[in-house]
Design a protein around this motif. Structure first.
Motif: not given
Length: 93
Positions: A43-49
């Motif tokens: 989820y954090f990677c998706a937020l960054l993206q």
């Protein structure tokens, strides 16, 4: 630095009201990002993206709970500073 708390307890993405510049500032100026699970990492990677950022924009220390979370974070492009092989957050203390 102000802590950034992301509500990911339910293992589902939640809408977060955060501006890109604000997220970028947290990624650079926070003392530590703690990844408590592979799902939280996802989820954090998706937020960054979503904000056109990458794990390389996270310049603070990265802590991971559990070997598999640490390995997944490394594969995603984070530099993990410390991990708790036992898989508990208290082991990081």
């Amino acid at each position: 630095a102000m802590p950034l708390c992301l509500p990911l307890v339910r293992h589902e993405s939640t809408p977060l009201m955060i501006r890109s510049a604000e997220l970028a500032e947290y990624c650079k100026n926070s003392s530590c990002l703690m990844l408590t699970s592979q799902k939280a990492l996802e989820y954090f990677c998706a937020l960054l993206q979503h904000h056109n950022l990458t794990p390389k924009d996270v310049t603070c220390s990265v802590a991971a709970v559990g070997d598999r979370t640490a390995e997944a974070a490394t594969r995603a492009g984070f530099t993990v500073s410390v991990s708790a092989p036992e898989g508990t957050a208290s082991a990081l203390a």
